[in-house]
Scaffold this motif. Structure first.
Motif, PDB file in Angstrom:
ATOM      1  N   ARG A 173      30.727  57.940  42.075  1.00 46.09           N
ATOM      2  CA  ARG A 173      29.686  57.289  42.877  1.00 46.09           C
ATOM      3  C   ARG A 173      28.292  57.582  42.338  1.00 46.09           C
ATOM      4  NH1 ARG A 173      30.439  59.813  47.135  1.00 46.09           N
ATOM      5  NH2 ARG A 173      28.484  60.991  47.389  1.00 46.09           N
ATOM      6  N   PRO A 193      38.971  50.127  39.613  1.00 43.06           N
ATOM      7  CA  PRO A 193      37.741  50.452  40.352  1.00 43.06           C
ATOM      8  C   PRO A 193      36.973  51.589  39.690  1.00 43.06           C
ATOM      9  CG  PRO A 193      39.550  50.106  41.883  1.00 43.06           C
ATOM     10  CD  PRO A 193      40.153  50.081  40.498  1.00 43.06           C
ATOM     11  N   ASN A 195      34.652  47.082  41.937  1.00 47.68           N
ATOM     12  CA  ASN A 195      34.537  47.700  43.247  1.00 47.68           C
ATOM     13  C   ASN A 195      35.857  48.330  43.686  1.00 47.68           C
ATOM     14  OD1 ASN A 195      31.824  46.675  43.528  1.00 47.68           O
ATOM     15  ND2 ASN A 195      32.751  44.671  43.896  1.00 47.68           N
ATOM     16  N   ASP A 235      37.821  47.567  46.019  1.00 45.36           N
ATOM     17  CA  ASP A 235      38.866  46.594  46.350  1.00 45.36           C
ATOM     18  C   ASP A 235      39.342  45.795  45.140  1.00 45.36           C
ATOM     19  OD1 ASP A 235      36.716  44.939  45.849  1.00 45.36           O
ATOM     20  OD2 ASP A 235      36.680  44.004  47.841  1.00 45.36           O
ATOM     21  N   SER A 242      37.488  43.844  43.234  1.00 44.85           N
ATOM     22  CA  SER A 242      36.583  42.756  42.881  1.00 44.85           C
ATOM     23  C   SER A 242      35.532  43.258  41.900  1.00 44.85           C
ATOM     24  CB  SER A 242      35.903  42.193  44.131  1.00 44.85           C
ATOM     25  OG  SER A 242      35.091  43.186  44.741  1.00 44.85           O
ATOM     26  N   THR A 251      31.576  42.862  40.534  1.00 43.71           N
ATOM     27  CA  THR A 251      30.250  42.439  40.984  1.00 43.71           C
ATOM     28  C   THR A 251      29.232  42.607  39.875  1.00 43.71           C
ATOM     29  OG1 THR A 251      30.741  43.094  43.261  1.00 43.71           O
ATOM     30  CG2 THR A 251      28.426  42.857  42.679  1.00 43.71           C
TER      31      THR A 251
END
Length: 523
Positions: A248, A455, A492, A494, A496, A498
């Motif tokens: 993160r 991810p 991400n 999930d 996906s 971005t």
């Protein structure tokens, strides 16, 4: 620039009297110290070490990155059992004579230490094996010396008079959460239980540390030099591979880098009119971005490409010494490295006069469509890294065919036996991004090109089309036009994908509006 000759030196290279003259020829090393006269009296030394007030050192604070360092050390050491792992920061690199480039730590060291900016030259992270099979990161560096020491005023590499007050062991320990030790204890630490404990090192970073490791290896009967090469390379590859998935903190830093880079591009647009009036307008662009990079971050993540007109067709054009002409497109590939050393990597191709011509727009839209196809493919389930490139180049091959440029069908060009479209799109579409602009470069192919998207991955999408001015295989109106669009994306939680650079305008209409808005606001 201040003369780097220290005010004191050993008796073999300086006379004790200012008026003394040499009685024998100087060695080459001694000649390097001949620019200044250096006082060496005990009275001078005593005076230099006295009558100083209290230092005003800010109270050290634990940095946000400290919470992530133990897990990074665990991941780094996992495959290596009870081996002791040595990761040097590196040292200064000479620019010319006695001037150095700004220090920038090796990325593996920065990742494991959490130290950014210009910290800490000549330091070493040692991943020390523990009884439970994990590893503890121990940071060895040279802390600041007492002001009564000769180092304080005479050492141009470490002395506080020369480079400012260095941190103490306790201060760095608070900031990073790491156990910190004096660099002078490194030899003993490496030799402890050597033979029972193996030794691996990231090579070609610090020759002195590497020589020390090999000396300890030899004394302990461990493989050294060429015999240890495979073991050392395995460590380097692993340290690349664990950075493929960002935590993160890293993703937040990448977003900060993109935001700063956006501001840099805005300043580029602001300076475009001035660039057209300068004989080396590309350097006006380069300079505008570089100023923001130093103001907002640690500096440039890599040398800026500011390529106007046909220069855009040289993929790594960093001379930036050409004019910027009305009616040209200028391709700018630039990224700001923030203080944590994470960098953005953005390319925008801008119409110098604020409006794309019809042919420029035609080529630009093809590249933009390839960008969108690549992002759409990345968002499909079960995608491998290499599939992103295939999606982008499929669009470009078909567009080249529609324009009558491709000499074969798109299907033939896209086959391994063809590849004719690569004449106009010769580079890859994506690379990982992080502490290095081409991050994780030592990772194995199965962990990189052939890997499924996961991810935490962060990478670029950057297709382009390049029609050189002397390319007789394309219509004349295409010649001299080069377009690349590059965005930074993350996967991400999930699955996906971005664009974290979404706010930097990229469509034809948005780019034209961006230029108009910025330039109108500066009039």
């Amino acid at each position: 620039m201040t003369d780097h000759t220290p005010v004191s030196a050993d008796s073999s290279s300086a006379n004790t009297s200012d008026s003394a003259s040499a009685t024998s020829p100087d060695t080459l090393a001694q000649r390097g110290q001949s620019r200044s006269r250096r006082p060496e009296s005990q009275a001078f030394r005593d005076f230099m070490g006295s009558h100083w007030g209290e230092r005003h050192i800010p109270t050290p604070q634990r940095e946000a990155v400290a919470d992530f360092l133990p897990q990074r050390a665990t991941k780094a050491g996992a495959p290596f059992g009870h081996d002791r792992l040595v990761i040097p920061a590196g040292t200064y690199k000479v620019r010319s004579n006695d001037t150095d480039y700004r220090f920038r730590a090796h990325s593996a060291f920065a990742y494991l230490s959490g130290l950014g900016a210009e910290k800490e030259p000549d330091a070493v992270i040692v991943l020390e094996p523990t009884e439970d099979g994990t590893h503890e990161a121990v940071l060895y560096f040279k802390p600041r010396a007492s002001r009564s020491s000769e180092e304080f005023y005479s050492d141009s590499r470490y002395g506080e008079f020369w480079v400012g007050a260095r941190p103490s062991l306790d201060e760095v320990a608070v900031a990073t959460g790491l156990r910190c030790e004096h660099i002078d204890t490194l030899r003993d630490a490496l030799a402890k239980d050597a033979g029972t404990v193996g030794l691996r090192i990231v090579r070609d970073v610090d020759s002195q540390v590497e020589a020390l490791v090999n000396e300890v290896r030899q004394q302990a009967g461990l493989p050294s030099g060429a015999d240890a090469q495979d073991d050392d390379h395995a460590l380097e590859a692993h340290l690349s591979e664990i950075r493929l998935i960002k935590d993160r903190y890293e993703l937040d830093e990448l977003r900060r880098a993109v935001d700063a880079t956006h501001r840099g591009f805005t300043d580029i647009i602001r300076c475009l009119p001035r660039a057209t009036q300068h004989r080396r307008g590309e350097r006006v662009i380069e300079g505008a971005f570089g100023a923001v990079a130093r103001e907002e971050g640690n500096g440039l993540g890599y040398d800026t490409i500011a390529a106007s007109g046909n220069h855009a067709n040289t993929l790594h054009w960093i001379d930036n010494d050409g004019p910027v002409n009305e009616g040209d497109l200028v391709l700018v590939d630039a990224g700001i490295e923030v203080d944590s050393l994470y960098t953005a990597d953005i390319t925008r191709t801008l119409p110098v006069n604020g409006r794309f011509s019809p042919i420029q727009a035609k080529i630009y839209q093809a590249v933009l469509d390839a960008c969108e196809a690549a992002l759409a493919r990345a968002n499909e389930p079960g995608v491998r890294f290499r599939d992103i490139h295939d999606a982008a180049t499929t669009v470009l091959a078909h567009r080249l065919s529609d324009w009558g440029i491709l000499p074969v069908s798109p299907e033939e060009a896209l086959s391994p036996e063809g590849m004719q479209h690569r004449r106009w799109m010769p580079h890859g579409t994506s690379h990982h991004l992080g502490l290095d602009v081409h991050d994780c470069a030592q990772a194995r192919r199965e962990m990189y090109q052939d890997a499924l998207l996961e991810p935490g991955m962060a990478f670029t999408i950057e297709p382009g089309l390049y029609f050189r001015s002397d390319d007789l295989a394309v219509p004349e109106e295409f010649r001299g036009i080069g377009v690349r669009i590059e965005d930074d994306v993350v996967v991400n939680a999930d699955g996906s994908v971005t664009r974290i650079s979404e706010d930097i305008p990229r469509t034809i209409a948005d780019v034209e509006a961006w230029i108009e808005d910025v330039q109108s606001s500066t009039k």
